[in-house]
Design an enzyme around this catalytic site. Structure first.
Site, PDB file in Angstrom:
ATOM      1  N   THR A   1      91.217  30.303  17.794  1.00 23.90           N
ATOM      2  CA  THR A   1      90.166  29.668  17.003  1.00 23.90           C
ATOM      3  C   THR A   1      89.925  30.374  15.679  1.00 23.90           C
ATOM      4  O   THR A   1      90.075  31.607  15.579  1.00 23.90           O
ATOM      5  CB  THR A   1      88.849  29.652  17.797  1.00 23.90           C
ATOM      6  OG1 THR A   1      87.777  29.213  16.947  1.00 23.90           O
ATOM      7  CG2 THR A   1      88.499  31.036  18.326  1.00 23.90           C
TER       8      THR A   1
ATOM      9  N   GLU B   1      87.108  30.892  14.567  1.00 26.15           N
ATOM     10  CA  GLU B   1      85.923  31.735  14.731  1.00 26.15           C
ATOM     11  C   GLU B   1      86.292  33.211  14.837  1.00 26.15           C
ATOM     12  O   GLU B   1      85.434  34.081  14.675  1.00 26.15           O
ATOM     13  CB  GLU B   1      85.141  31.298  15.964  1.00 26.15           C
ATOM     14  CG  GLU B   1      84.445  29.952  15.832  1.00 26.15           C
ATOM     15  CD  GLU B   1      83.234  29.983  14.905  1.00 26.15           C
ATOM     16  OE1 GLU B   1      82.597  31.051  14.808  1.00 26.15           O
ATOM     17  OE2 GLU B   1      82.946  28.956  14.286  1.00 26.15           O
TER      18      GLU B   1
ATOM     19  N   TYR C   1      81.604  33.943  22.003  1.00 19.63           N
ATOM     20  CA  TYR C   1      82.761  33.052  22.090  1.00 19.63           C
ATOM     21  C   TYR C   1      83.939  33.636  21.317  1.00 19.63           C
ATOM     22  O   TYR C   1      85.063  33.725  21.829  1.00 19.63           O
ATOM     23  CB  TYR C   1      82.389  31.677  21.535  1.00 19.63           C
ATOM     24  CG  TYR C   1      83.566  30.769  21.281  1.00 19.63           C
ATOM     25  CD1 TYR C   1      84.225  30.138  22.327  1.00 19.63           C
ATOM     26  CD2 TYR C   1      84.020  30.534  19.979  1.00 19.63           C
ATOM     27  CE1 TYR C   1      85.313  29.307  22.095  1.00 19.63           C
ATOM     28  CE2 TYR C   1      85.095  29.706  19.740  1.00 19.63           C
ATOM     29  CZ  TYR C   1      85.745  29.088  20.798  1.00 19.63           C
ATOM     30  OH  TYR C   1      86.819  28.274  20.548  1.00 19.63           O
TER      31      TYR C   1
ATOM     32  N   LYS D   1      87.550  35.070  22.665  1.00 20.52           N
ATOM     33  CA  LYS D   1      88.794  34.490  22.164  1.00 20.52           C
ATOM     34  C   LYS D   1      89.686  35.544  21.496  1.00 20.52           C
ATOM     35  O   LYS D   1      90.913  35.404  21.466  1.00 20.52           O
ATOM     36  CB  LYS D   1      88.482  33.361  21.182  1.00 20.52           C
ATOM     37  CG  LYS D   1      88.050  32.056  21.842  1.00 20.52           C
ATOM     38  CD  LYS D   1      89.220  31.383  22.545  1.00 20.52           C
ATOM     39  CE  LYS D   1      88.914  29.962  22.960  1.00 20.52           C
ATOM     40  NZ  LYS D   1      90.088  29.270  23.529  1.00 20.52           N
TER      41      LYS D   1
END
Length: 353
Positions: free
Chosen positions: A132, A134, A156, A160
């Protein structure tokens, strides 16, 4: 016939990826969690057309937190390709569920990699890990590439980040074909309803038919690189068709603020907005309307609410997907305007019923 195993198959990406793989002649196996209410709406079409898909599409109960179940399924299926799309994927909610997010998104990836290793499938099974944008969080350079340092800003993203590096580690330690796709934000009419883009198109459609009064959002200044999920699952597949396992950024290279996403959505309904105030006092009012929908001049249609702010914000994401375009031959077919139109048209149709 190739076999693919997709975790998170009941989600937006899982549905589009299943569509793509079935069209290419794959036998598709999907992992779904057991829930008290059925959550297979996105993929029910495969059950409705059993004559076509009865020997091509299979669902299995399981969860990324259950290593014995994952190992058993991978042993039974013997997949050529595994696409690990399952995750607790809502960034804001991850602050409320950090332990589960770490267990599912981080250790869940390890469980899949370790199952493939223990089962002796490292030479025959390719693994795609859904990474991701992010990861970049507090961005260290603009735009972001495969070489940009990570600075995650949510539970999150931290989970990840573990998943990213454990994938790289297993690739290097055990010579596995395991790749990360660092996908920037990708949306569609099938996006979950509590993600900001779908929340916007859904609530605007509800207001259009006088079913809602106002759209409540968080930081309108956040900028994201939005693409269409249909384009991005094509990139996932291409990543696993290469001769050498590598990691790729998948993005459009265009960044847009949430405020501008809102403006574009209303504009597709011929509604013009004016924004007033700043920060939590910012609002948007209707200044022009063609009269087709239930909007009125002077109506406040957007309000900012602090409860939608993240404890640590990611202000700007924009990806450089040059590597994917050159090595994979991939390029997005949708631009943002086409994506928003598809989303708002689908939600207008939904609420017009």
């Amino acid at each position: 016939m190739k076999k693919a195993f997709i975790t998170g198959i009941t989600g937006q990406d899982g549905m589009y990826l299943a569509d793509l793989l079935l069209s290419k002649g794959y036998e598709v196996h999907g992992l779904r969690r057991r829930t008290s209410l059925l959550n297979t709406q996105r993929i029910d079409k495969y059950f409705a057309d059993s004559a076509t898909y009865s020997h091509k599409f299979y669902l299995h109960y399981g969860d990324l937190t259950d290593s014995s179940n994952l190992t058993r399924l991978i042993q039974e299926i013997q997949p050529d390709e595994i696409y690990n799309l399952a995750a607790m994927s809502h960034v804001h909610i991850s602050f409320s569920m950090p332990e589960y997010t770490a267990n599912c998104d981080g250790i869940g990836t390890l469980r899949i990699l370790e199952a493939v290793r223990l089962l002796g499938l490292t030479k025959t099974t390719k693994i795609y890990q859904a990474s991701t944008s992010e990861l970049y969080g507090l961005v260290q350079e603009v735009p972001q590439t495969e070489k940009t340092p990570f600075y995650p800003r949510s539970p999150y993203a931290v989970a990840k980040m573990y998943a990213y590096w454990i994938t790289v580690n297993y690739r290097e330690a055990y010579n596995m074909f395991a790749c990360n796709g660092i996908l920037f934000n990708h949306e569609s009419p099938y996006r979950g309803e509590n993600f900001v883009t779908r929340k916007i198109t859904r609530e605007v459609a509800r207001m259009a038919y006088n079913l809602a009064d106002c759209l409540h959002l968080g930081n309108l200044n956040s900028k994201r690189d939005w693409g269409h999920a249909k384009d991005y699952v094509d990139a996932m597949w291409r990543i696993l068709q290469q001769d050498k396992p590598e990691d790729y950024v998948i993005s459009t290279g265009v960044t847009t603020s949430i405020r501008d996403f809102v403006i574009k959505t209303f504009a597709l309904l011929d509604v013009e907005l004016a924004f007033e105030g700043t920060h939590e006092n910012e609002t948007a009012v209707v200044v022009k309307n063609n009269g087709k929908y239930a909007f009125k001049a002077g109506q406040v249609v957007v309000k900012v609410h602090p409860k939608f702010y993240r404890p640590t914000e990611v202000d700007l994401l924009i990806g450089d997907s040059s590597k994917a375009r050159q090595k994979l031959g991939w390029q997005p077919k949708y631009n943002l305007d086409a994506l928003i139109k598809e989303m708002i048209d689908a939600d207008l149709k939904l609420f017009n019923k």
